[in-house]
Design an enzyme around this catalytic site. Structure first.
Site, PDB file in Angstrom:
ATOM      1  N   SER A 571      10.221  27.545  96.669  1.00  0.00           N
ATOM      2  CA  SER A 571      10.046  28.520  97.732  1.00  0.00           C
ATOM      3  C   SER A 571      10.469  29.919  97.297  1.00  0.00           C
ATOM      4  O   SER A 571       9.914  30.485  96.359  1.00  0.00           O
ATOM      5  CB  SER A 571      10.829  28.049  98.969  1.00  0.00           C
ATOM      6  OG  SER A 571      10.455  28.777 100.112  1.00  0.00           O
ATOM      7  N   GLN A 572      11.475  30.489  97.979  1.00  0.00           N
ATOM      8  CA  GLN A 572      11.965  31.830  97.665  1.00  0.00           C
ATOM      9  C   GLN A 572      12.260  31.982  96.179  1.00  0.00           C
ATOM     10  O   GLN A 572      12.009  33.025  95.580  1.00  0.00           O
ATOM     11  CB  GLN A 572      13.231  32.114  98.481  1.00  0.00           C
ATOM     12  CG  GLN A 572      13.892  33.456  98.172  1.00  0.00           C
ATOM     13  CD  GLN A 572      15.316  33.519  98.693  1.00  0.00           C
ATOM     14  OE1 GLN A 572      16.067  32.547  98.602  1.00  0.00           O
ATOM     15  NE2 GLN A 572      15.690  34.664  99.261  1.00  0.00           N
TER      16      GLN A 572
END
Length: 732
Positions: A571-572
């Site tokens: 993700s991030q």
């Protein structure tokens, strides 16, 4: 046609219990002539009764054939189990039956086969002479490769009969011309979720006058057996399988009784497994492929029996627990500790067993190699029964001293260092370690265990010989945050439900309604959700600060490791993986991007407006020709959406600038079926390909893995997904 019922000991004479192939023909594979001879056994009769259908029409529904574990059978059976799932006297009885029932010329299909087929010497001699051919389909190639009845790999195939078209012949290119004189299937029919179709296809593949022999027992992997099987008594199971054959079009179905009998021809047990003859001896059997316990040596009926001996009783109690755990799912760390206790107790009490053969000990060594990750301690169990824990180290890396004003005082502090935990397996087998990078609001514990208590990806990859690095991002978890370094932010329960755990309840993007794999309800108040939410921590709200700090920290970690490593970023952290690979391409073996931050240049779903000016990052990555200051030299075009379930993509105008450093690194992007990333991950993949990066896009739905959301490495089929990633890593 005959349906063997169940198997029991009749006191066969094992004067020559094993025969090695070496004295016969060295071209014949191992295990060909290994077995019990029929000639020396007491002659036996096999009482048969006609099957009588109860119903005029097929009475069952799809719900009767669902299984607790609907994940890919190929993964469940991936580990070879070199064990016989019925005991030796039962095998001898079955072999006798086969000697009277199987043809000695033509073709036989051994369906759902493994490393032994239990065929008699007369059949094996017919195979050796060339008058008889045996074909087989199963799920483990290592097992079938040592089964000599196939005479080499041309006559066996890996085939999952629970997937269409449910036809044994499709395993061969010219399969439709194959016709069989007989089919055998030993203690496997209860795992088929479409048995009617399988039996219909078998009928089509059987010559006129041919037959099928389906052997059943009450032993099973309860998480893989069909639902109705567990609801029926022994007699009803026989009728259940008889219905398969009858409604598939088979004629003259019989139930053949292979029960153990004493010298007077009397049954030695009743249908509940109660001993009727005092002459039956106790022995050891394998139960569920997990651990060795004491049980009655009664053929195909394997009931757990409690003993007066306290130590034996404890083994049986734990085995019963293991059976329940395998059915209901692993829930607590204590479950794994109980299994470990049973293992150690078995090792210390081997004298309680009458015999443990070399074959059984070989199997036990195989079992323990995959039991380790289930123990929750990332342990390695060696062949001597010693449990060897992984080596655990921690350290801080990165960081720099800065003069900061805190209150009315200005002083020197260290900032931006990260906590790193290094786990080294007791038996490392992989050359390149794994560096995990967690996403927003998470810490390194994300990869240790799942919220419902199952082993996480760290345990899985440790068990496959990888050294694992887990870390907390700067200003996150055990990595300290100091005031005046950006602003901290947290996520509400509502946002977590919408994004990760209960997306189907909100349907904020088209694919969300397909989310089914999160364990529990996914809502606040559910114990699994509460455990997950309790692990959420504050995070840096400023993306520029966060990316700057993480790029410095993770390049420092790669420098400390000193050699190439695989990066697994979620993700991030996808952007941090790109930055680390760009800054240290010679130290990155590959990048596995689990739904990385995206799409290029713009926010989608939970965000809008310009983002990631360098396409995949907020800050500079190397392009050739240069992207210029603040990426002002990158020219873009909008590519329309592919369909209503996808977003439009922003790509570079041609000729596209190339990501020259990342182009040196193989990349795998993994996207789940029901996540918000399913809307736009293809944009990230296509953008990177346009920029010269070698990206493989693994869409889990295309891999047969359905219903996953953004936190798929925590969901119910998390280890099945890990298997796919493992296979990719081992190719790179």
């Amino acid at each position: 046609m005959s349906l063997p019922r169940y198997l029991r000991n009749i006191k066969p004479n094992f004067a020559t219990p094993w025969r090695a192939y070496s004295s016969l023909n060295r071209s014949i594979p191992f295990n060909f002539f290994a077995g019990y001879t029929v000639a020396n056994m007491t002659s036996a009769t096999f009482p048969a009764t006609p099957y009588a259908p109860t119903y005029d029409n097929w009475p069952y529904t799809d719900s009767d054939f669902v299984r607790y574990d609907e994940n890919d059978d190929g993964v469940f059976y991936r580990q070879p189990r070199l064990v016989t799932h019925i005991d030796d006297p039962s095998i001898a009885r079955l072999t006798q039956y086969y000697d009277t029932a199987l043809p000695k010329t033509g073709r036989i299909m051994d369906m759902c086969t493994s490393w032994k087929s239990f065929y008699p010497l007369s059949v094996k001699e017919a195979i050796q002479k060339g008058g008889l051919e045996v074909y087989g389909v199963g799920l483990n190639e290592e097992e079938m490769a040592v089964n000599g009845v196939f005479q080499g790999p041309a006559r066996w195939r890996v085939l999952d009969l629970n997937k269409p078209p449910h036809d044994v012949r499709t395993a061969w290119e010219n399969g439709q011309i194959l016709q069989f004189d007989a089919t055998t299937c030993v203690v496997s029919i209860d795992y088929l979720n479409n048995p009617l179709e399988v039996c219909k296809k078998l009928l089509e593949a059987t010559k006129e006058g041919g037959n099928v022999h389906l052997v059943i027992s009450n032993r099973c992997f309860p998480n893989k057996v069909v639902r109705r099987w567990m609801m029926l008594d022994e007699r009803s199971r026989l009728e259940f399988v008889g219905d398969y054959l009858h409604f598939a079009g088979w004629k003259d179905v019989q139930i053949v009784d292979l029960c153990a009998r004493d010298e007077n021809g009397m049954r030695v047990t009743d249908d509940q497994g109660t001993v009727l003859s005092p002459k039956i001896k106790m022995g050891n059997v394998w139960v569920f492929g997990i651990l060795v316990v004491l049980s009655l040596r009664l053929g195909a009926y394997m009931y757990f029996q409690r003993r007066r001996n306290v130590r034996e009783k404890r083994i049986l109690e734990i085995a019963e627990d293991a059976r329940a755990y395998q059915r209901d799912g692993w829930a607590r760390r204590k479950d794994y500790e109980d299994l470990l206790a049973a293992y150690n107790l078995f090792r210390s009490q081997q004298h309680l067993l009458q015999s443990v053969t070399d074959l059984e000990m070989l199997f036990f060594s195989n079992v323990t190699s995959w039991l380790a990750p289930l123990l929750g301690a990332n342990s390695w169990i060696n062949g001597f029964g010693e449990v060897l824990p992984p080596q655990r180290e921690f350290f801080y890396v990165g960081g720099e001293y800065q003069n900061l004003s805190v209150g009315n005082t200005t002083a020197q502090y260290m900032v931006n260092q990260i906590y790193v935990e290094k786990l080294t397996p007791a038996k490392p087998t992989q050359d390149y370690p794994l560096v995990f990078m967690h996403g927003t609001g998470q810490t390194g514990t994300t990869f240790l265990d799942t919220p419902d208590g199952r082993p996480g990806w760290a345990s899985f990859f440790l068990s496959h010989g990888y050294t694992v690095y887990l870390s907390d991002q700067p200003s996150r978890g055990r990595s300290p945050w100091l005031p005046n370094t950006g602003t901290m932010k947290s996520s509400s329960t509502a946002l977590i439900e919408q994004l990760f755990t209960s997306t189907s309840s909100h349907s904020l993007w088209p694919q969300a309604r397909s989310h089914t794999q999160w364990p529990g309800t996914g809502k606040a108040g559910d114990p699994i959700f509460d455990a997950f939410y309790a692990a959420q921590v504050q995070y840096q709200a400023d993306n520029l600060i966060s990316e700057t700090e993480n790029a410095k920290a993770y390049t420092a970690l790669l420098d400390k490791i000193g050699g190439p490593a695989h990066i697994i970023a979620h993700s991030q952290a996808g952007a941090y993986g790109w930055r680390a690979g760009d800054l240290r391409p010679h130290l990155v073996k590959s990048i596995v991007a689990l739904e990385p931050a995206g799409p290029p240049f713009i926010g989608r779903i939970f965000g809008s407006g310009p983002a990631r000016p360098f396409g995949i990052t907020e800050l500079e990555v190397a392009y050739e020709p240069s992207a210029g200051p603040n990426a002002t030299y990158i020219q873009t075009v909008v590519v329309p959406a592919r369909d209503v379930n996808s977003s439009e993509c922003i790509m570079q105008d041609e000729p596209a600038k190339q990501l020259v450093n990342l182009a040196q690194i193989p990349v795998l992007t993994v996207t789940s079926e029901a996540s918000y990333h399913a809307v736009y991950d293809h944009c990230t993949v296509e953008y990177m390909r346009q920029a010269g990066v070698n990206v493989e896009h693994m869409k889990l739905r295309n891999e047969g893995l359905h219903g996953n959301g953004h936190m798929f490495f925590m969901e119910r089929n998390s280890l099945e997904i890990a298997e796919k990633v493992l296979a990719w890593l081992q190719r790179h």
